[in-house]
Design a protein around this motif. Structure first.
Motif, mmCIF file in Angstrom:
data_model
loop_
_atom_site.group_PDB
_atom_site.id
_atom_site.type_symbol
_atom_site.label_atom_id
_atom_site.label_comp_id
_atom_site.label_asym_id
_atom_site.label_seq_id
_atom_site.Cartn_x
_atom_site.Cartn_y
_atom_site.Cartn_z
ATOM 1 N N SER A 1 0.938 3.815 -3.247
ATOM 2 C CA SER A 1 0.424 5.156 -2.979
ATOM 3 C C SER A 1 1.476 6.229 -3.226
ATOM 4 N N THR B 1 -5.914 3.372 6.193
ATOM 5 C CA THR B 1 -5.955 2.633 4.930
ATOM 6 C C THR B 1 -7.381 2.254 4.548
ATOM 7 N N ARG C 1 -2.830 7.771 2.336
ATOM 8 C CA ARG C 1 -2.836 6.311 2.225
ATOM 9 C C ARG C 1 -1.425 5.746 2.368
ATOM 10 N N GLY D 1 -0.274 3.099 5.111
ATOM 11 C CA GLY D 1 0.424 1.855 4.823
ATOM 12 C C GLY D 1 1.690 1.697 5.656
ATOM 13 N N ILE E 1 0.835 -1.206 0.000
ATOM 14 C CA ILE E 1 0.000 0.000 0.000
ATOM 15 C C ILE E 1 0.865 1.249 0.000
#
Length: 357
Positions: free
Chosen positions: A222, A281, A263, A267, A218
């Motif tokens: 991102s 998230t 985000r 993460g 993630i």
């Protein structure tokens, strides 16, 4: 009497004997309390994790997950709106650049895919002991996110190019975007099935929730997504004058930079087993899935659909120059310097256009 006493003792012994093969005796593996925090990272009783598998109903096998209901309602409402506005939208998109037609189609696809995913998961509820249902949830979520990535990249391309490519070149670029999105969906699916993130494991169901590849994945995705938005904002700020479409560009890029940056932070926290990372998230992922399509509609399609003459990017053969991004407040128009009556026709077309979001 002796025989009767022995039979009584044997019966009592059988009654008191614990059946070690009983499936209910694996309480030490289905209870988080008996596991170290390093094994799960974030407690399944944390509110932001619990909402992912909390159900409305008697059990997980028969109820509807709250998270799915929250995703289903906005998707269906936006599909209804798109269907309602479709006749006028198709009329005004007739002859438009390929990218704008693709955006309109992708808006339908993203919302329909999100709604269909929920329906599939209502037909095969998870998490539970059924591995097939658990894997189905991961696959459907992965490719739902892949479609969102495709929509996001297509909108970014429109804002990035001051001169939209020809339809032939646009189709090639769109093919590359679709290939990248499909590859992303396959990558996340493999990660979720082969190496699920421990933070999304639920001991009471002995199953793993969809974790979008885990905290590290993630964060990386991102960050990669946030870089183009930051670069585009910087590029537009360097322009000497305000642009007629820069407001849409700034709105879209600033919102997406905030979402992707937040985000990425989430993460990072999630990979460090910080509970707040789960909340961040989940929230940003929900924004991407449910609110990115309306944002793209407002920032990309609305400027074109509300202009009867056409979008500035589509004017003069779908190509623009640097001047099309600049406002010229010093030039006035009147009937004297408008002999062909262009402005009068524009005003009439704008007055006749009652399209509103």
């Amino acid at each position: 009497m002796v025989d009767l006493a022995e039979e009584a003792l044997t019966g009592v012994a059988k009654y008191l004997t614990v059946n070690t093969t009983d499936s209910g005796d694996d309480w030490d593996t289905t209870e988080e309390f008996f596991h170290k925090k390093e094994e799960y990272g974030i407690s399944e009783y944390n509110g932001c994790k619990y909402i992912l598998y909390r159900t409305i109903g008697s059990s997980a096998s028969t109820g509807y997950k709250v998270w799915d209901v929250l995703c289903f309602v906005p998707s269906v409402l936006f599909v209804i709106f798109l269907i309602y506005s479709s006749p006028r939208s198709r009329q005004k998109l007739s002859g438009a650049s390929f990218f704008f037609v693709a955006i309109h189609v992708l808006l339908f696809v993203t919302s329909v895919v999100s709604a269909v995913r929920v329906i599939l998961m209502w037909m095969a509820p998870s998490p539970n002991d059924d591995k097939l249902a658990s894997n189905l949830e991961k696959i459907t979520w992965a490719f739902t996110h892949a479609v969102i990535i495709c929509l996001e990249l297509t909108a970014l391309v429109i804002f990035t190019f001051p001169n939209l490519p020809s339809n032939k070149a646009s189709k090639r670029i769109f093919s590359v975007i679709c290939s990248l999105s499909f590859g992303f969906g396959c990558l996340v699916t493999i990660l979720e099935i082969k190496s699920p993130a421990k933070e999304f494991h639920v001991f009471q169901y002995t199953a793993d929730l969809f974790g979008d590849g885990g905290g590290i994945c993630i964060m990386l995705i991102s960050l990669i997504s946030a870089i183009p938005y930051a670069a585009l904002i910087s590029l537009r700020c360097l322009q000497p004058k305000a642009g007629s479409r820069r407001s849409s560009t700034f709105t879209y890029c600033i919102v997406m930079l905030g979402v992707q940056g937040t985000r990425a932070l989430g993460g990072m926290l999630l990979a460090s087993d910080v509970e707040f990372g789960m909340c961040v998230t989940n929230f940003t992922f929900y924004l991407l899935v449910e609110f990115l399509p309306p944002l793209v509609f407002m920032c990309v399609l609305c400027p074109y659909l509300q202009n009867g003459q056409g979008h500035s990017l589509l004017y003069q053969g779908y190509h623009t120059t640097e001047d099309d991004w600049l406002e010229d407040d010093t030039v006035g128009f009147s009937q004297r310097n408008d002999p062909s009556g262009i402005m009068r026709r524009d005003e009439a077309m704008v007055n006749e256009d009652d399209y509103e979001l």
